[in-house]
Design a protein around this motif. Sequence first.
Motif, PDB file in Angstrom:
ATOM      1  N   LEU A 213       6.881  -2.186 -14.840  1.00 45.31           N
ATOM      2  CA  LEU A 213       7.765  -2.290 -15.998  1.00 45.31           C
ATOM      3  C   LEU A 213       9.197  -1.893 -15.639  1.00 45.31           C
ATOM      4  N   ALA A 214       9.360  -0.896 -14.768  1.00 49.84           N
ATOM      5  CA  ALA A 214      10.685  -0.431 -14.379  1.00 49.84           C
ATOM      6  C   ALA A 214      11.294  -1.281 -13.274  1.00 49.84           C
ATOM      7  N   GLY A 215      10.563  -2.256 -12.781  1.00 51.67           N
ATOM      8  CA  GLY A 215      11.047  -3.127 -11.723  1.00 51.67           C
ATOM      9  C   GLY A 215      11.960  -4.219 -12.237  1.00 51.67           C
ATOM     10  N   PRO A 216      12.411  -5.095 -11.348  1.00 56.17           N
ATOM     11  CA  PRO A 216      13.395  -6.115 -11.723  1.00 56.17           C
ATOM     12  C   PRO A 216      12.927  -7.113 -12.767  1.00 56.17           C
ATOM     13  N   GLU A 217      11.608  -7.340 -12.874  1.00 53.48           N
ATOM     14  CA  GLU A 217      11.104  -8.325 -13.831  1.00 53.48           C
ATOM     15  C   GLU A 217      10.729  -7.715 -15.178  1.00 53.48           C
TER      16      GLU A 217
ATOM     17  N   GLY B 239       0.808  -1.206   0.000  1.00 52.22           N
ATOM     18  CA  GLY B 239       0.000   0.000   0.000  1.00 52.22           C
ATOM     19  C   GLY B 239       0.845   1.261   0.000  1.00 52.22           C
ATOM     20  N   ALA B 240       1.937   1.240   0.770  1.00 54.10           N
ATOM     21  CA  ALA B 240       2.837   2.395   0.813  1.00 54.10           C
ATOM     22  C   ALA B 240       3.523   2.596  -0.535  1.00 54.10           C
ATOM     23  N   TYR B 241       3.899   1.497  -1.165  1.00 53.48           N
ATOM     24  CA  TYR B 241       4.567   1.602  -2.467  1.00 53.48           C
ATOM     25  C   TYR B 241       3.614   2.168  -3.517  1.00 53.48           C
ATOM     26  N   LEU B 242       2.357   1.760  -3.477  1.00 53.19           N
ATOM     27  CA  LEU B 242       1.380   2.295  -4.425  1.00 53.19           C
ATOM     28  C   LEU B 242       1.230   3.807  -4.247  1.00 53.19           C
ATOM     29  N   LEU B 243       1.169   4.268  -3.005  1.00 55.17           N
ATOM     30  CA  LEU B 243       1.098   5.701  -2.751  1.00 55.17           C
ATOM     31  C   LEU B 243       2.346   6.413  -3.272  1.00 55.17           C
ATOM     32  N   ALA B 244       3.504   5.819  -3.011  1.00 53.68           N
ATOM     33  CA  ALA B 244       4.762   6.444  -3.429  1.00 53.68           C
ATOM     34  C   ALA B 244       4.887   6.478  -4.947  1.00 53.68           C
ATOM     35  N   VAL B 245       4.457   5.421  -5.595  1.00 55.20           N
ATOM     36  CA  VAL B 245       4.501   5.369  -7.062  1.00 55.20           C
ATOM     37  C   VAL B 245       3.639   6.467  -7.663  1.00 55.20           C
TER      38      VAL B 245
ATOM     39  N   GLU C  91      10.747   3.838  -4.138  1.00 55.25           N
ATOM     40  CA  GLU C  91      11.203   2.830  -3.172  1.00 55.25           C
ATOM     41  C   GLU C  91      11.642   3.501  -1.871  1.00 55.25           C
ATOM     42  N   ALA C  92      12.381   4.608  -1.991  1.00 52.44           N
ATOM     43  CA  ALA C  92      12.842   5.318  -0.796  1.00 52.44           C
ATOM     44  C   ALA C  92      11.671   5.923  -0.023  1.00 52.44           C
ATOM     45  N   VAL C  93      10.697   6.473  -0.739  1.00 54.81           N
ATOM     46  CA  VAL C  93       9.524   7.041  -0.078  1.00 54.81           C
ATOM     47  C   VAL C  93       8.717   5.938   0.607  1.00 54.81           C
ATOM     48  N   THR C  94       8.662   4.775   0.008  1.00 61.02           N
ATOM     49  CA  THR C  94       7.974   3.637   0.627  1.00 61.02           C
ATOM     50  C   THR C  94       8.561   3.347   2.001  1.00 61.02           C
ATOM     51  N   ASP C  95       9.889   3.288   2.079  1.00 61.60           N
ATOM     52  CA  ASP C  95      10.539   3.027   3.362  1.00 61.60           C
ATOM     53  C   ASP C  95      10.183   4.104   4.387  1.00 61.60           C
ATOM     54  N   ARG C  96      10.090   5.344   3.921  1.00 61.05           N
ATOM     55  CA  ARG C  96       9.748   6.447   4.825  1.00 61.05           C
ATOM     56  C   ARG C  96       8.301   6.310   5.320  1.00 61.05           C
ATOM     57  N   LEU C  97       7.397   5.917   4.422  1.00 61.62           N
ATOM     58  CA  LEU C  97       5.996   5.780   4.806  1.00 61.62           C
ATOM     59  C   LEU C  97       5.772   4.625   5.783  1.00 61.62           C
ATOM     60  N   VAL C  98       6.559   3.576   5.632  1.00 60.51           N
ATOM     61  CA  VAL C  98       6.388   2.391   6.481  1.00 60.51           C
ATOM     62  C   VAL C  98       7.146   2.526   7.804  1.00 60.51           C
TER      63      VAL C  98
ATOM     64  N   VAL D 204      11.822   1.983 -20.768  1.00 63.67           N
ATOM     65  CA  VAL D 204      12.036   1.846 -19.324  1.00 63.67           C
ATOM     66  C   VAL D 204      12.982   2.909 -18.784  1.00 63.67           C
ATOM     67  N   GLY D 205      13.962   3.304 -19.579  1.00 61.03           N
ATOM     68  CA  GLY D 205      15.013   4.197 -19.103  1.00 61.03           C
ATOM     69  C   GLY D 205      14.532   5.398 -18.309  1.00 61.03           C
ATOM     70  N   PRO D 206      13.586   6.179 -18.833  1.00 63.48           N
ATOM     71  CA  PRO D 206      13.135   7.369 -18.108  1.00 63.48           C
ATOM     72  C   PRO D 206      12.365   7.067 -16.823  1.00 63.48           C
ATOM     73  N   LEU D 207      11.989   5.805 -16.608  1.00 58.11           N
ATOM     74  CA  LEU D 207      11.144   5.462 -15.469  1.00 58.11           C
ATOM     75  C   LEU D 207      11.942   5.038 -14.237  1.00 58.11           C
ATOM     76  N   VAL D 208      13.186   4.607 -14.441  1.00 60.58           N
ATOM     77  CA  VAL D 208      13.925   3.944 -13.368  1.00 60.58           C
ATOM     78  C   VAL D 208      14.193   4.875 -12.192  1.00 60.58           C
ATOM     79  N   ARG D 209      14.599   6.121 -12.486  1.00 65.09           N
ATOM     80  CA  ARG D 209      14.916   7.043 -11.387  1.00 65.09           C
ATOM     81  C   ARG D 209      13.685   7.323 -10.531  1.00 65.09           C
ATOM     82  N   ARG D 210      12.538   7.442 -11.168  1.00 61.17           N
ATOM     83  CA  ARG D 210      11.317   7.672 -10.396  1.00 61.17           C
ATOM     84  C   ARG D 210      10.978   6.459  -9.531  1.00 61.17           C
ATOM     85  N   ARG D 211      11.197   5.268 -10.070  1.00 57.35           N
ATOM     86  CA  ARG D 211      10.910   4.066  -9.273  1.00 57.35           C
ATOM     87  C   ARG D 211      11.839   3.990  -8.068  1.00 57.35           C
TER      88      ARG D 211
END
Length: 246
Positions: free
Chosen positions: A178-182, A160-166, A210-217, A199-206
């Motif tokens: 798409l920008a994830g490991p798979e 849920g936190a990751y969805l908010l951060a995304v 991820e960092a915001v997810t850790d902050r939310l949790v 994918v290239g332009p998406l990776v930095r945002r992902r």
Amino acid sequence: MTPEQVAAACKPLVLELGEAFSRCPSTLRRARLLGISGWAFYITGRAGALGDVRAETVASALGFIAPDAVADGWDAAARGVPPLEVAAANLAECCRWGTSRLGDAPGVSRLAGLLGRAVDAADGSAMPLFAAWRAMPMRDPSAGARAAVGLLLLREHFAGAYLLAVRASGLTPMEAVLAGPEGEAGAAACGWAPPYPPVGPLVRRRIWAEAVTDRLVSPAFHALGAAGGGELVDLLTAARLHARHG
């Protein structure tokens, strides 16, 4: 360790252990006993805690699975089994797996206690699936079952936190997958159809998400203190090894 460091260290462990029961052959057999497909059981087993809602609501809560794929599973199950019944069956399978695979893991009682404290302290704002699961009654008092359910709940909290951060990052859920490991294989598995954007332009945002997810949790782990957070990471690491090879 700071709460954010604990969140970052726990995340891969919680994500793996929190869904391990769903891949167990016994869980898949439960789907057949209910007369529904494995996909319908997965979708409704996760989202059935929300109750009798529309597929569009489920797709919004799950986020990372394409709405058409969500509707396929949700509507197929709903024709024969009430969503809360499927969620209760899913919870029972989680408890069964926890008793079987984690019941004799090192420090499982302490692990269950730490997970429970983190779940209780977690902020469920804007995380309907986590909040719905936290409200589900849990009747198995064994340490292995409590640990498994704690892992399921924390996994939904991370999701849920990751969805908010995304969404805050400007990515769509499909772009985040798409920008994830798979990559494209992960997007296809979640029901998103090509063509896919570069994918290239998406990776930095992902990475930012991820960092915001850790902050939310992190508030969930603040309740454990620095020592408790480090102990939780150690116990989760041992539990993963035990579940894989025990």
